[in-house]
Each structure stands twice: as C-alpha cells, then as structure tokens.
Design an enzyme around this catalytic site. Structure first.
Site, PDB file in Angstrom:
ATOM      1  CG  ASP A 181      -0.266  -0.471   2.489  1.00  0.00           C
ATOM      2  OD1 ASP A 181       0.959  -0.290   2.609  1.00  0.00           O
ATOM      3  OD2 ASP A 181      -0.956  -1.017   3.367  1.00  0.00           O
ATOM      4  CG  ASP A 191      -8.952  -2.509  12.374  1.00  0.00           C
ATOM      5  OD1 ASP A 191      -7.898  -3.017  11.933  1.00  0.00           O
ATOM      6  OD2 ASP A 191      -9.453  -1.473  11.890  1.00  0.00           O
ATOM      7  CG  HIS A 194      -6.245  -2.858   8.986  1.00  0.00           C
ATOM      8  ND1 HIS A 194      -6.357  -2.139  10.153  1.00  0.00           N
ATOM      9  CD2 HIS A 194      -5.043  -2.522   8.461  1.00  0.00           C
ATOM     10  CE1 HIS A 194      -5.279  -1.403  10.325  1.00  0.00           C
ATOM     11  NE2 HIS A 194      -4.450  -1.626   9.310  1.00  0.00           N
ATOM     12  CD  GLU A 233      -8.728   0.806   7.659  1.00  0.00           C
ATOM     13  OE1 GLU A 233      -8.710  -0.021   8.585  1.00  0.00           O
ATOM     14  OE2 GLU A 233      -8.029   1.829   7.648  1.00  0.00           O
TER      15      GLU A 233
END
Length: 270
Positions: free
Chosen positions: A72, A141, A143, A148
């Site tokens: 990314d 979380d 990801h 996400e």
C-alpha cells in the site's frame, strides 16, 4: 493454516526472516524467473527486515533476482516524505540489500489517475506470474494492508478511505497529529493477497490478541479481513506469546505441539 508461536518479537522476526530466505533460496530464482515477494510496512515487519538484511550481508540469501510489490501507499503524500511507504522501504530495507531498484514496485499515491494506477499494478503482478510469497502484518482491528473492516474479501488493488481508528493509530508517525495523516490510500485487495501462492502474516503484542483470535478461531467475515486467511491453502501466521492471549488454551497447545519441530529458525535454512 499454520500458526507459529514464538516467545517474543525478536524470535518472531528471526523465524519470519529465515523462512523468507529459505523460500527464496529454494526457488533458485533467475533474471528470467525471479522470486516475487509481497512486502508490508509498519512496525510489525521491521525486525524481520533487519534480520533479512543481516542474512543478505552474510551471503546467506541474495535479492538480486527478487521482485517486490508493496502492499500500500498513502494518497497525496510525496514519495520523498519521511512517512511515505516509499521512504519506509528504502530507509529500512531496500537500500541495505542487493536488490535491483528496477525490481521494486510501490504504488504511486500521486498518480494523475489513481484507478489506472491500481489497474496497472494488478497487471504488473500478473505479468510476473503472480506473487510467490506475500508477507504482511495486521492492525488491532484485523485489517490487512489498508483493507479496513467491511472490505470485500475478493477485492483487488484500489483506493480506500482510512478509518478513524487507523488514522489515530498512524498519527504516531505524524507527530501525533491526526490532521497530518493522509485520509486515503492505495492498497492491494484482500483478493490480491489471497491470490499469492503463499501468505505469511506477522502478529505481535497484546493489542493484536483480539485480531489473532478472529484470524484463527473466528468466523470468516469482512469485518475482520485477516479471517480470510483461513481460506488460503498455504497461510502462515507467526506470532508471539503476547498475541495469543485470547486464544483457547487447547488451540494454543495444539499449534505448539504440531509445530514443535519447526520453531528453530536456523533449521529452516538447512
């Protein structure tokens, strides 16, 4: 799925680095058929990168015939910015090993046409026959990359808006000022990662324990994108003891038992 449980972060990093080096050496890559490696950024892989640099300097593994694709990049952040993932990779890894600059691939978050940039990235991955080993880390979380919670598990490389939680978490790299953190990114998709022939995820620390639980024992769901790794035929998670805090005792003992002969990183290069 394999779960490699190590006592601490240093042990996780050493195991992961030796595993990557062993895979590269076993492939015996050439300029015509390079080994294709997917690379993450963030704090989780830093120890692994340092260990790989050491293995490279000792002549144990070469990156001359390795092609990399990063996961990314932020949108709108100049690549020369100290917190761009371009800078991260060159400062922490690429400039310290014998990789050819033309063999490194990082998404351009400043491209005039971001959709075209994402499509180009996917096509370039395909041109190399896909990714042999995609390395990664996860957020609290769950990801993967910037996929996400709520991201499609079949998604490909695209532009994504960052959640408030991710922006707050990443603000530690931007003087703890959330206003300095880019709000969007370009990221490979969950489907892009799952298309790799092998996936290895590093998970460390108590703050990742809930995510590891969902990765190993939870249901497959887009709300915990790491859970998609359960569908991969060659998925590996390398974690430290702290990250296993929410696993069932039986799960912990099961993986410690079946992987007992594979926990010494030195054995991976024999």
């Amino acid at each position: 799925m394999r779960l490699i449980i190590q006592p601490d972060y240093q042990s996780v990093s050493q195991w992961a680095a030796h595993y990557v080096a062993a895979k590269i050496k076993a492939a015996n890559p050439t300029p015509e058929k390079p080994f294709v490696l997917g690379c993450p950024t963030g704090s989780s892989p830093l120890g692994m990168y340092k260990a790989l640099i050491d293995l490279n300097k000792k002549g144990i593994v070469s990156f001359q015939n390795v092609v990399t694709f990063n996961m990314d990049e932020y949108v709108g952040l100049p690549k020369e910015h100290p917190e761009s993932y371009y800078s991260f990779m060159w400062n922490n890894f690429f400039s310290h090993i014998d990789i050819k600059p033309e063999n490194t691939n990082i998404l351009n978050g400043n491209a005039a046409d971001l959709d075209a940039e994402c499509a180009r990235y996917e096509e370039k991955i395909k041109s190399y026959g896909g990714i042999d080993l995609f390395m990664g880390g996860i957020g609290p979380d769950g990801h993967i990359a910037f996929n996400e919670p709520g991201s499609s598990l079949s998604s490909r490389t695209r532009q994504k808006t960052l959640t408030t939680d991710t922006i707050i978490a990443n603000s530690r790299f931007f003087d703890n000022d959330i206003n300095k953190v880019p709000k969007t990114s370009l990221t490979v998709g969950v489907g892009t990662v799952l298309s790799a022939r092998e996936v290895m995820i590093i998970v460390n620390g108590h703050n990742k324990a809930r995510a590891l639980y969902h990765a190993v024992e939870g249901a497959i769901t887009q709300m915990w994108t790491i859970s998609a790794l359960q569908m991969h035929e060659k998925g590996i998670i390398v974690c430290d003891d702290a990250a296993t805090a929410e696993l069932k005792v039986g799960t912990y003992r099961y993986f410690k038992d079946i992987e007992a002969d594979h926990l010494d990183p030195q054995s991976l290069l024999k």
